[in-house]
Enzyme design. Structure first.
Site, PDB file in Angstrom:
ATOM      1  N   TYR A 168     -11.823   6.303 -36.469  1.00  0.00           N
ATOM      2  CA  TYR A 168     -12.717   5.144 -36.303  1.00  0.00           C
ATOM      3  C   TYR A 168     -13.551   5.286 -35.030  1.00  0.00           C
ATOM      4  O   TYR A 168     -14.783   5.165 -35.071  1.00  0.00           O
ATOM      5  CB  TYR A 168     -11.910   3.842 -36.264  1.00  0.00           C
ATOM      6  CG  TYR A 168     -12.800   2.631 -36.068  1.00  0.00           C
ATOM      7  CD1 TYR A 168     -13.677   2.238 -37.074  1.00  0.00           C
ATOM      8  CD2 TYR A 168     -12.801   1.909 -34.873  1.00  0.00           C
ATOM      9  CE1 TYR A 168     -14.521   1.158 -36.903  1.00  0.00           C
ATOM     10  CE2 TYR A 168     -13.641   0.825 -34.697  1.00  0.00           C
ATOM     11  CZ  TYR A 168     -14.494   0.450 -35.717  1.00  0.00           C
ATOM     12  OH  TYR A 168     -15.341  -0.620 -35.540  1.00  0.00           O
ATOM     13  N   SER A 190     -19.486   0.178 -31.833  1.00  0.00           N
ATOM     14  CA  SER A 190     -18.334  -0.613 -31.372  1.00  0.00           C
ATOM     15  C   SER A 190     -18.051  -0.231 -29.927  1.00  0.00           C
ATOM     16  O   SER A 190     -18.423   0.868 -29.497  1.00  0.00           O
ATOM     17  CB  SER A 190     -17.112  -0.273 -32.233  1.00  0.00           C
ATOM     18  OG  SER A 190     -15.914  -0.739 -31.644  1.00  0.00           O
TER      19      SER A 190
END
Ligand SMILES: NC(=O)c1ccc[n+]([C@@H]2O[C@H](COP(=O)([O-])OP(=O)(O)OC[C@H]3O[C@@H](n4cnc5c(N)ncnc54)[C@H](OP(=O)(O)O)[C@@H]3O)[C@@H](O)[C@H]2O)c1
Length: 266
Positions: A151, A138
């Site tokens: 995350y 990401s």
């Protein structure tokens, strides 16, 4: 015909990976928890593209998840040529307020299952002298992200793990590519309940197309979209403490409660 295994193939980017890989003629193994969704997708892709599809329902947060998937593959006599480690989930908020079990599951799915599945499938690729691994990271993996602490750390792991493996296997017929998307219109932000904090989304189709192009070209990593590339390439990486402080200013709005849904008008 080449066989691709896609984790998290029931929704979002994983479902799009399954679509585009089937359109390219790959047979597929679809892995996620939602058996019905996987079976619907498998049936649709079999009919539309004439490829073989296999469904392996599995919770990737379970400690022996990759072993179970590998066992299922060997019981069915399947050899995977392309591994797409896509399944993932996020958490957002002040660390002490986040459910620790969800953080644990996040590490299990985003990191542990990804490493374990790579361990399970890469030796076969090496023995055959060909194979491809595509790991979904990401833009959050490029820097520490307060309020997305676990995350973003899992996605930094995925990016660095992919870059390291790529170097290890250079010249041995194996490609390893990381995909680092910005916000994509999937269930992802609904699941973490922070959709309103995100400015704009792209759709899964161009993101997956860019990822498969990067895989074809043996790119180390790809960040689809111009604004995401600015984050990826122009954001300073150090001093690290300053980067974390600046990122906190950007991610802080994610702490605001989601606006209540408007009642439907007739
Ligand atoms: N959407 C974004 O803005 C964005 C941006 C950057 C990176 N990413 C990454 O892209 C990947 C795909 O996310 P998405 O946006 O497509 O989100 P999504 O629509 O929520 O899909 C997530 C997928 O992961 C699977 N999954 C989640 N927990 C699982 C578990 N315990 N066991 C097995 N499968 C599990 C889900 O399947 P089941 O629920 O059926 O198990 C689903 O297929 C993730 O790695 C995410 O971190 C997303």
């Amino acid at each position: 015909m080449s066989l691709a295994l896609v984790t998290g193939a029931s929704f979002g980017l994983g479902a799009e990976f399954a679509d585009q890989l089937a359109a390219r003629g790959h047979d597929l193994v679809l892995v996620a928890r939602s058996r019905d969704r996987l079976e619907e997708t498998a049936e649709r892709l079999r009919t539309a593209h004439g490829v073989q599809t296999h469904v392996v329902p599995q919770d990737l947060a379970e400690p022996d998840a990759a072993d179970r998937v590998a066992h299922e593959l060997s019981a069915r006599g399947l050899t995977v040529d392309v591994l797409v480690n896509n399944a993932g989930l996020g958490t957002c908020g002040r660390f002490e307020e986040i459910d620790p079990r969800r953080e644990h599951d996040q590490v299990m799915v985003n990191v542990v299952a990804l490493v374990d599945l790579t361990h399970a499938l890469l030796p076969g690729m090496l023995a055959r002298g060909s194979g491809a691994v595509l790991n979904v990271s990401s833009v959050a993996g490029y820097q520490p992200s307060p309020y997305f602490a676990v995350y973003s750390a899992t996605k930094t792991f995925v990016l660095n793990f992919s870059l390291a493996l790529r170097e290890e296997y250079r010249g041995r017929g194996i490609t390893v590519t990381a995909l680092c998307p910005g916000p994509v219109e999937t269930r992802f932000f609904d699941t973490i309940g922070r959709r309103a904090a995100v400015g704009s989304f792209t759709t899964p189709e161009p993101v997956v197309r860019a990822a498969l192009r990067a895989l074809d070209r043996d790119r180390a990593y790809v960040t689809p979209g111009l604004s995401n590339q600015v984050v990826a390439h122009l954001t300073p990486r150090r001093p690290r403490t300053l980067v974390a402080a600046i990122t906190k200013r950007i991610t802080r709005p994610a702490l605001e409660p989601e606006p209540a849904a408007q009642p439907a008008t007739t």
